[in-house]
Design a protein around this motif. Structure first.
Motif, PDB file in Angstrom:
ATOM      1  N   ILE A  35       0.847  -1.187   0.000  1.00  0.00           N
ATOM      2  CA  ILE A  35       0.000   0.000   0.000  1.00  0.00           C
ATOM      3  C   ILE A  35       0.886   1.242   0.000  1.00  0.00           C
ATOM      4  CG2 ILE A  35      -1.965  -1.120   1.112  1.00  0.00           C
ATOM      5  CD1 ILE A  35      -1.040   0.045   3.765  1.00  0.00           C
ATOM      6  N   PRO A  36       0.396   2.381  -0.513  1.00  0.00           N
ATOM      7  CA  PRO A  36       1.192   3.607  -0.547  1.00  0.00           C
ATOM      8  C   PRO A  36       1.554   4.094   0.863  1.00  0.00           C
ATOM      9  CG  PRO A  36      -0.735   3.785  -1.965  1.00  0.00           C
ATOM     10  CD  PRO A  36      -0.916   2.543  -1.160  1.00  0.00           C
ATOM     11  N   GLU A  37       2.583   4.919   0.946  1.00  0.00           N
ATOM     12  CA  GLU A  37       3.074   5.422   2.237  1.00  0.00           C
ATOM     13  C   GLU A  37       1.991   6.150   3.025  1.00  0.00           C
ATOM     14  OE1 GLU A  37       5.902   4.933   3.950  1.00  0.00           O
ATOM     15  OE2 GLU A  37       6.318   3.451   2.386  1.00  0.00           O
ATOM     16  N   VAL A  38       1.196   6.974   2.343  1.00  0.00           N
ATOM     17  CA  VAL A  38       0.151   7.722   3.048  1.00  0.00           C
ATOM     18  C   VAL A  38      -0.863   6.765   3.672  1.00  0.00           C
ATOM     19  CG1 VAL A  38      -1.327   8.032   1.008  1.00  0.00           C
ATOM     20  CG2 VAL A  38      -1.456   9.673   2.888  1.00  0.00           C
ATOM     21  N   PHE A  39      -1.112   5.645   3.021  1.00  0.00           N
ATOM     22  CA  PHE A  39      -2.011   4.616   3.530  1.00  0.00           C
ATOM     23  C   PHE A  39      -1.391   3.973   4.787  1.00  0.00           C
ATOM     24  CE2 PHE A  39      -5.394   1.638   1.493  1.00  0.00           C
ATOM     25  CZ  PHE A  39      -5.908   1.306   2.745  1.00  0.00           C
ATOM     26  N   LYS A  40      -0.098   3.642   4.698  1.00  0.00           N
ATOM     27  CA  LYS A  40       0.609   3.038   5.834  1.00  0.00           C
ATOM     28  C   LYS A  40       0.605   3.977   7.039  1.00  0.00           C
ATOM     29  CE  LYS A  40       3.901   0.259   3.133  1.00  0.00           C
ATOM     30  NZ  LYS A  40       5.336   0.094   2.784  1.00  0.00           N
ATOM     31  N   GLU A  41       0.916   5.242   6.796  1.00  0.00           N
ATOM     32  CA  GLU A  41       0.976   6.215   7.884  1.00  0.00           C
ATOM     33  C   GLU A  41      -0.391   6.388   8.548  1.00  0.00           C
ATOM     34  OE1 GLU A  41       2.482   9.738   6.067  1.00  0.00           O
ATOM     35  OE2 GLU A  41       4.446   8.838   5.623  1.00  0.00           O
ATOM     36  N   THR A  42      -1.430   6.392   7.742  1.00  0.00           N
ATOM     37  CA  THR A  42      -2.783   6.531   8.283  1.00  0.00           C
ATOM     38  C   THR A  42      -3.131   5.343   9.179  1.00  0.00           C
ATOM     39  OG1 THR A  42      -3.504   7.825   6.365  1.00  0.00           O
ATOM     40  CG2 THR A  42      -5.222   6.764   7.669  1.00  0.00           C
ATOM     41  N   LEU A  43      -2.789   4.141   8.739  1.00  0.00           N
ATOM     42  CA  LEU A  43      -3.064   2.953   9.551  1.00  0.00           C
ATOM     43  C   LEU A  43      -2.297   2.989  10.869  1.00  0.00           C
ATOM     44  CD1 LEU A  43      -3.101   0.073   6.890  1.00  0.00           C
ATOM     45  CD2 LEU A  43      -5.052   1.213   7.956  1.00  0.00           C
ATOM     46  N   GLU A  44      -1.039   3.436  10.820  1.00  0.00           N
ATOM     47  CA  GLU A  44      -0.241   3.529  12.050  1.00  0.00           C
ATOM     48  C   GLU A  44      -0.855   4.528  13.024  1.00  0.00           C
ATOM     49  OE1 GLU A  44       2.255   1.707  13.253  1.00  0.00           O
ATOM     50  OE2 GLU A  44       1.816   0.442  11.504  1.00  0.00           O
ATOM     51  N   ASN A  45      -1.315   5.645  12.496  1.00  0.00           N
ATOM     52  CA  ASN A  45      -1.961   6.656  13.356  1.00  0.00           C
ATOM     53  C   ASN A  45      -3.237   6.100  13.991  1.00  0.00           C
ATOM     54  OD1 ASN A  45      -0.009   8.571  12.803  1.00  0.00           O
ATOM     55  ND2 ASN A  45      -1.139   9.451  11.070  1.00  0.00           N
ATOM     56  N   LEU A  46      -4.005   5.355  13.210  1.00  0.00           N
ATOM     57  CA  LEU A  46      -5.237   4.769  13.734  1.00  0.00           C
ATOM     58  C   LEU A  46      -4.927   3.729  14.819  1.00  0.00           C
ATOM     59  CD1 LEU A  46      -7.345   4.312  10.463  1.00  0.00           C
ATOM     60  CD2 LEU A  46      -7.727   5.974  12.289  1.00  0.00           C
ATOM     61  N   ARG A  47      -3.862   2.961  14.609  1.00  0.00           N
ATOM     62  CA  ARG A  47      -3.476   1.957  15.607  1.00  0.00           C
ATOM     63  C   ARG A  47      -3.058   2.613  16.898  1.00  0.00           C
ATOM     64  NH1 ARG A  47      -0.572  -0.617  10.824  1.00  0.00           N
ATOM     65  NH2 ARG A  47      -2.067  -2.200  10.090  1.00  0.00           N
ATOM     66  N   GLN A  48      -2.301   3.702  16.782  1.00  0.00           N
ATOM     67  CA  GLN A  48      -1.838   4.412  17.995  1.00  0.00           C
ATOM     68  C   GLN A  48      -3.015   5.022  18.745  1.00  0.00           C
ATOM     69  OE1 GLN A  48       1.168   7.222  16.809  1.00  0.00           O
ATOM     70  NE2 GLN A  48       2.478   5.638  15.909  1.00  0.00           N
ATOM     71  N   ASN A  49      -3.949   5.605  18.027  1.00  0.00           N
ATOM     72  CA  ASN A  49      -5.119   6.213  18.661  1.00  0.00           C
ATOM     73  C   ASN A  49      -6.049   5.156  19.255  1.00  0.00           C
ATOM     74  OD1 ASN A  49      -4.214   8.753  17.938  1.00  0.00           O
ATOM     75  ND2 ASN A  49      -5.363   8.771  16.010  1.00  0.00           N
ATOM     76  N   HIS A  50      -6.057   3.993  18.611  1.00  0.00           N
ATOM     77  CA  HIS A  50      -6.941   2.912  19.059  1.00  0.00           C
ATOM     78  C   HIS A  50      -6.392   2.275  20.343  1.00  0.00           C
ATOM     79  CE1 HIS A  50     -10.103  -0.010  18.660  1.00  0.00           C
ATOM     80  NE2 HIS A  50      -9.288  -1.029  18.550  1.00  0.00           N
TER      81      HIS A  50
END
Length: 301
Positions: free
Chosen positions: A286-301
């Motif tokens: 997946i593109p970098e922006v997709f990866k970064e978004t998932l990481e942010n969601l994991r941290q917030n979750h």
């Protein structure tokens, strides 16, 4: 120039919407452009898009000659996953249009392919050499490209017979409660917005299978597998069941996550090779922006 004429019978409402329904071969944006540029008259008088038509109105459209689109080779980088004498597999970046059109005359995948190779199939037309199937501008991921007409027909037949493997990863709004599902709902052009597709009774059959990969507080990461390949199919189907794709400017809520369009990536592509008849399967990150978004969601979750 070409003069189009029509007499209002029982139609009601704004002229731009009425003409879009009457002349369905043209987009609403084209018709609005003609109205804006004084190319539409009602009973001999120039009119505007918000004019409400009346029974008996005589409408004339002074349609300009269509612009001839030519595909020309351009030195644009390609992310080539696989290539031989028959086929190519390209990892298309988000933001790239697949082939030239009135709104995107150049800078497309086709322009890049023509610069890379003199051997591309010619079955579709002059502005789509090599293109067997498409993905949307803001959808990233894998595409198969045919380098000759025999390969094109062979690959297209696999798509038609639902034998090609196409899996996407999508981030959708909402938390999907079940692990798997299948969406079987016909898709056609939306009656309300001609830029959109929609689930409609008289649409073409469309089937999407999905599997939940990961859940977040307000989003779900899913894998979607196409059984058919209608325009905007995954985007329409996920919105239809109440879980629109994040970042989707047409079908999703506006500006909920930072990105460059819908979070949808064609991750897996599989097909039988036209010559060897061996099964080829490819995957892409997946593109970098997709990866970064998932990481942010994991941290917030």
């Amino acid at each position: 120039m070409e003069l189009l004429t029509y007499t209002i019978k029982e139609e009601k409402g704004r002229i731009d919407k009425v003409l879009t329904d009457v002349f369905s071969q043209f987009s609403r944006s084209q018709i609005q452009s003609w109205l804006k540029n004084d190319r539409v008259t009602v009973n001999g008088d120039i009119t505007r898009a918000n004019y409400k038509v009346k029974s008996g109105d005589s409408i004339e459209i002074d349609r300009p000659e269509p612009v001839v689109i030519e595909a020309k080779a351009q030195d644009i980088p390609l992310d080539i996953i696989y290539e031989d004498d028959e086929v190519m597999v390209i990892n298309k970046p988000q933001g790239m249009v697949v082939h030239p059109s009135a709104g995107h005359p150049d800078g497309t995948l086709v322009n890049a392919l023509m610069n890379h190779s003199d051997h591309l199939s010619t079955i579709n037309d002059v502005i789509r050499p090599g293109i067997v199937h498409r993905i949307d501008k803001d959808t990233s991921g894998l595409l198969m490209v045919a380098k000759n007409n025999d390969a094109h027909l062979f690959l297209a037949d696999q798509l038609k017979e639902k034998k090609a493997l196409r899996k996407y990863v999508a981030l959708v709004h909402g938390v999907i409660p079940h692990e798997k599902g299948t969406i079987t709902a016909p898709i056609g052009r939306s009656k309300e917005n001609r830029q959109k597709q929609a689930v409609v009774k008289d649409g073409k059959p469309a089937v999407t299978h999905f599997t939940v990969l990961e859940r977040f507080e307000e989003f779900t990461l899913v894998e979607c597998q196409l059984e058919t390949g209608r325009t905007h199919q995954i985007r329409v189907h996920m919105d239809f069941i109440g879980f629109p794709i994040a970042g989707d400017p047409l079908y999703g809520p506006k500006k909920t996550l930072k990105g460059n369009g819908q979070f949808l990536h064609a991750q897996t592509l599989g097909f039988v090779h036209p010559k060897t008849e061996g099964l080829l399967t490819f995957t892409s990150d997946i593109p970098e922006v997709f990866k970064e978004t998932l990481e942010n969601l994991r941290q917030n979750h």
